[in-house]
Design a protein around this motif. Structure first.
Motif, short mmCIF file in Angstrom:
data_model
loop_
_atom_site.label_atom_id
_atom_site.label_comp_id
_atom_site.label_asym_id
_atom_site.label_seq_id
_atom_site.Cartn_x
_atom_site.Cartn_y
_atom_site.Cartn_z
N ASP A 202 -17.74 14.82 -48.36
CA ASP A 202 -17.16 15.82 -47.38
C ASP A 202 -17.72 17.32 -47.22
O ASP A 202 -18.64 17.87 -48.90
CB ASP A 202 -16.49 15.98 -49.35
CG ASP A 202 -15.02 16.83 -49.05
OD1 ASP A 202 -15.43 18.22 -48.49
OD2 ASP A 202 -13.63 16.41 -49.50
N PRO A 203 -17.74 18.06 -46.18
CA PRO A 203 -18.35 18.94 -46.45
C PRO A 203 -18.19 20.59 -47.53
O PRO A 203 -18.84 20.81 -47.77
CB PRO A 203 -18.01 19.78 -44.50
CG PRO A 203 -17.57 18.41 -44.53
CD PRO A 203 -16.26 17.50 -45.41
N LEU A 204 -16.73 20.48 -47.67
CA LEU A 204 -16.35 21.74 -48.95
C LEU A 204 -17.05 21.10 -49.83
O LEU A 204 -17.39 22.13 -50.71
CB LEU A 204 -15.18 21.32 -48.76
CG LEU A 204 -14.40 22.44 -49.65
CD1 LEU A 204 -14.48 23.88 -50.00
CD2 LEU A 204 -13.10 22.07 -49.97
N HIS A 205 -17.39 20.28 -50.58
CA HIS A 205 -17.66 19.78 -52.26
C HIS A 205 -19.13 20.31 -51.73
O HIS A 205 -19.79 21.32 -52.70
CB HIS A 205 -17.77 17.95 -51.96
CG HIS A 205 -16.38 17.86 -52.31
ND1 HIS A 205 -15.78 16.67 -53.05
CD2 HIS A 205 -15.07 18.85 -52.87
CE1 HIS A 205 -14.73 16.06 -52.79
NE2 HIS A 205 -14.37 17.28 -53.06
N CYS A 206 -19.92 19.92 -50.63
CA CYS A 206 -21.60 20.23 -50.37
C CYS A 206 -21.59 21.98 -50.30
O CYS A 206 -22.65 22.32 -50.86
CB CYS A 206 -21.70 19.67 -48.85
SG CYS A 206 -21.83 18.12 -49.37
N ALA A 207 -20.52 22.44 -49.57
CA ALA A 207 -20.27 23.81 -49.52
C ALA A 207 -20.44 24.36 -51.17
O ALA A 207 -21.02 25.20 -51.55
CB ALA A 207 -19.44 24.58 -49.09
N LEU A 208 -19.55 23.89 -52.22
CA LEU A 208 -19.06 24.26 -52.96
C LEU A 208 -20.31 23.92 -54.10
O LEU A 208 -20.74 24.79 -55.58
CB LEU A 208 -17.65 24.30 -53.81
CG LEU A 208 -16.33 24.80 -53.28
CD1 LEU A 208 -15.35 23.02 -53.63
CD2 LEU A 208 -15.93 25.75 -53.42
#
Length: 311
Positions: free
Chosen positions: A65-71
């Protein structure tokens, strides 16, 4: 000795933007958070990304998940800074007695205790804001790590292997990626956590070789001192456990040949580190320690490719 306004510490990245571009009033706080030493947040982040990538494979997704990785990236920078600030508050008296640490912002007087506490609260609030973006189980999992983080700075005073406690804290991301994806934990996440703990103990033992003489004088305990002349064997055992646990985690998560190929290269890199350990070479120890970022990123890339190749 460097003056209190010294631009950087001995193990800082030379020419880092925090030293060159940040306003003078902010520089001591950025140093307090170790911004000019990004290897710390990278090593905190990588188990998070491994876990997110492993969860994607287990869930049959093409990528983590890109959002998870950014967070996780934002959270790693903030919480590594908070952890370092807390550690420096606790260790401010010890740091004055160690050559590599006596010019840190607190022992050198660049930042007051009140200023450090306020900065710690700010970073913790940023970390909390990031954590609240996840599901309730992941939030609870993240909060559960705080007790270990709070305990770590005191361990070096009486426990010969404080790196184990550091590993319990720094490897916590191996649980977080899986928890964020599934809202639960299962065998691959726990195995990944075990492997990440062993990895942290191994690379931080190498890092501790820089301070081994000062630590002996001051009475600070470390795995580097504990292993003594057998430090290469001690790190080798840690890294062997890393590969064993990660192999099991990959197997139970359903990783295919690409992920295992990446793990093989990762294992070879760890073996190269062991072969290059020299107790008398502090600068070399720092280089070996820092090389774990590239090794960890390679492993993450292999897991992402493993997911992509299924589609």
């Amino acid at each position: 000795m460097r003056p209190p306004g010294a631009s950087s510490l001995p193990d800082a990245v030379r020419g880092h933007w925090a030293d060159r571009l940040a306003p003078a009033a902010l520089k001591p706080y950025l140093r307090l958070a170790r911004i000019e030493r990004p290897i710390g947040w990278w090593l905190l982040l990588l188990p998070c990304w491994w876990s997110a990538a492993l969860a994607a494979i287990a869930a049959g997704q093409p990528w983590p998940d890109p959002l998870h990785c950014a967070l996780f990236l934002i959270g790693a920078v903030a919480m590594r800074g908070a952890g370092c600030t807390y550690n420096d508050i606790v260790d401010r008296d010890l740091d004055t007695k160690v050559e590599r640490t006596r010019q840190r912002p607190l022992p050198s007087g660049q930042v007051s205790i009140k200023g450090a506490v306020a900065f710690l609260i700010l970073l913790a609030l940023i970390g909390l804001a990031v954590l609240l973006q996840f599901n309730l189980f992941a939030i609870a999992t993240g909060l559960a790590s705080l007790g270990i983080v709070a305990l770590y700075p005191f361990m070096k005073r009486f426990f010969w292997m404080p790196q184990i406690v550091l590993g319990l804290a720094f490897a916590w991301g191996a649980l977080m990626g899986w928890a964020a994806a599934f809202g639960s934990l299962s065998a691959p996440a726990f195995l990944l956590y075990g492997g990440s703990i062993a990895w942290v103990v191994g690379y931080d033992t190498i890092y501790a070789l820089q301070d081994i003489e000062d630590d002996e004088v001051v009475g600070i305990k470390s795995s580097a001192r504990f292993f003594g002349e057998q430090v290469r064997l001690g790190v080798a055992v840690c890294y062997a456990l890393t590969v064993i646990f990660l192999t099991a985690a990959f197997y139970f998560a359903g990783v295919s040949w690409m992920g295992f190929a990446g793990l093989g290269v990762f294992a070879l890199h760890l073996g190269w580190q062991v072969a290059r350990i020299d107790r008398e070479d502090g600068a070399g120890a720092l280089r070996l320690f820092r090389s774990n970022r590239e090794a960890g990123l390679l492993l993450f890339a292999a897991l992402v490719l493993d997911s992509l190749l299924r589609f």
